[in-house]
Design an enzyme around this catalytic site. Structure first.
Site, PDB file in Angstrom:
ATOM      1  N   HIS A 243      98.514  -1.305  50.118  1.00 21.83           N
ATOM      2  CA  HIS A 243      97.926  -0.186  49.374  1.00 21.83           C
ATOM      3  C   HIS A 243      96.743   0.378  50.147  1.00 21.83           C
ATOM      4  O   HIS A 243      96.305  -0.166  51.156  1.00 21.83           O
ATOM      5  CB  HIS A 243      97.546  -0.592  47.953  1.00 21.83           C
TER       6      HIS A 243
ATOM      7  N   ASP B 180      90.513  -1.056  40.147  1.00 26.24           N
ATOM      8  CA  ASP B 180      90.275  -2.159  39.223  1.00 26.24           C
ATOM      9  C   ASP B 180      91.409  -2.242  38.207  1.00 26.24           C
ATOM     10  O   ASP B 180      92.064  -1.234  37.907  1.00 26.24           O
ATOM     11  CB  ASP B 180      88.961  -1.954  38.470  1.00 26.24           C
TER      12      ASP B 180
ATOM     13  N   TYR C  26      88.275  11.384  40.486  1.00 24.55           N
ATOM     14  CA  TYR C  26      88.417  10.510  39.319  1.00 24.55           C
ATOM     15  C   TYR C  26      88.081  11.259  38.030  1.00 24.55           C
ATOM     16  O   TYR C  26      87.265  12.178  38.017  1.00 24.55           O
ATOM     17  CB  TYR C  26      87.458   9.313  39.416  1.00 24.55           C
TER      18      TYR C  26
ATOM     19  N   TYR D 220      81.368   4.040  44.424  1.00 24.16           N
ATOM     20  CA  TYR D 220      81.694   3.236  43.250  1.00 24.16           C
ATOM     21  C   TYR D 220      81.343   4.025  41.993  1.00 24.16           C
ATOM     22  O   TYR D 220      80.174   4.285  41.713  1.00 24.16           O
ATOM     23  CB  TYR D 220      80.948   1.899  43.276  1.00 24.16           C
TER      24      TYR D 220
ATOM     25  N   LEU E  28      88.816   4.886  33.251  1.00 25.17           N
ATOM     26  CA  LEU E  28      88.748   5.393  34.619  1.00 25.17           C
ATOM     27  C   LEU E  28      90.154   5.667  35.126  1.00 25.17           C
ATOM     28  O   LEU E  28      91.025   4.800  35.064  1.00 25.17           O
ATOM     29  CB  LEU E  28      88.056   4.380  35.540  1.00 25.17           C
TER      30      LEU E  28
END
Length: 329
Positions: A43, A48, A76, A179, A200
């Site tokens: 990947h 997460d 995101y 992050y 998320l």
């Protein structure tokens, strides 16, 4: 002596997986590898278990170019729960503080604006970054705090979507290594109420289109239907893959005549008119513009191969993008 057992089939390409909630990136990687019966898979930047969305998975020779997706921009959609701070900065962590949310829209707008542009970010202890060969989250679970260096990040775009009750929804377009959990935790502290990530989803990696994402359920259904009908699922699965060079489309193309490409396939740099002055290039061959690898522009202006595609043919020696290993052009 019997023939060595094949580990899988030689299939090359990039799958845009819509990672489901609750599974790790490695979990879904192994599932995809088994469904495709691929000999190699990797990947391009972990999500997460709490996160969903685009996870490009490189199969076969495409794994050689996965690093360039790791280095690409991401987009995101995130929902922050205001008023609650957790030790992991997401909903899976333990609650460490709970405060009232007394924030005006003007204060929110000013706080969000402070995250736009370039800044320094200290990675979370609950990240996969390694210290002395061990992920930081392993130290965190043992109650050990490790000093982390701040890293340069860029938030190219931060869109305010909605704010209902204590739920704040944002869309963030950012550079590699950013992050989102840390942004939300820092935002909560800046607002004085604390915050953590409750939702998320990765919408985009590089320029890959979101409408090409497929789910594990879709892949499983293809395989199960084929098995029930006693046929191979490979053609149907392979049609879902994007080309290997989709990972490096941002590099300028250098198209070579087959006679010149033969030298590159043997690892030899070549002079080509009209090449860029420096940097990485995507090398293609002939009128069909077949992708044969990537290279760099050497100091003398020649195109020097860096990573080449190796094709595998059953019962034959490996072939470097059309030239049998060991042949001389």
């Amino acid at each position: 002596m019997g023939r060595p057992r094949r580990r899988g089939r030689d299939i090359n390409g990039v799958l845009l997986l819509d990672k489901p909630l609750g599974l790790s990136s490695n979990d879904v990687l192994q599932k995809v590898k088994r469904l495709f019966s691929a000999n190699r898979a990797g990947h391009t930047g972990a999500l997460d278990p709490l996160a969903t969305g685009m996870l490009p998975i490189c199969l076969g020779e495409a794994t050689k170019f996965s690093q360039f997706l790791l280095d690409s921009d991401k987009r995101y959609r995130v929902v922050a729960r205001l008023g609650q701070r957790t030790d992991t900065s997401d909903a899976e962590g333990a609650l460490i503080s709970e405060r009232e949310v007394n924030v005006t829209q003007a204060q929110m707008d000013a706080a969000l604006d402070s995250f736009r542009g370039s800044s320094q970010q200290v990675p979370s202890m609950y990240s996969a970054l390694k210290h002395q060969g061990k992920p930081l989250y392993e130290y965190a679970r043992q109650g050990i705090e490790v000093e982390r260096e701040a890293r340069s990040i860029t938030v190219y775009e931060l869109l305010f979507i909605r704010w209902e009750g204590n739920d704040l929804e944002l869309e963030i377009h950012c550079s590699k290594g950013t992050y989102i959990r840390t942004i939300i935790d820092d935002l909560g502290e800046l607002l004085g109420c604390g915050a953590h990530v409750s939702y998320l989803r990765r919408l985009q990696v590089a320029t890959y289109p979101s409408d090409r994402m497929v789910t594990l359920e879709q892949l499983t259904a293809i395989v199960e239907t084929a098995q029930a009908e006693e046929r191979s699922p490979n053609a149907e699965l392979d049609a879902l893959l994007l080309p290997m060079d989709s990972a490096v489309l941002n590099f300028p193309e250098v198209n070579l005549l087959p006679a010149v490409a033969a030298y590159v396939k043997q690892g030899q740099p070549v002079h080509v008119a009209g090449t860029p002055g420096e940097g990485m290039v995507r090398i293609t061959e002939g009128e069909e513009r077949n992708f044969i690898g990537i290279g760099t522009i050497a100091e003398d202006g020649r195109v020097a191969p860096k990573r080449l595609v190796v094709e595998h043919v059953d019962g034959a020696n490996p072939v470097v993008a059309g030239v049998a290993a060991g042949n001389t052009p």
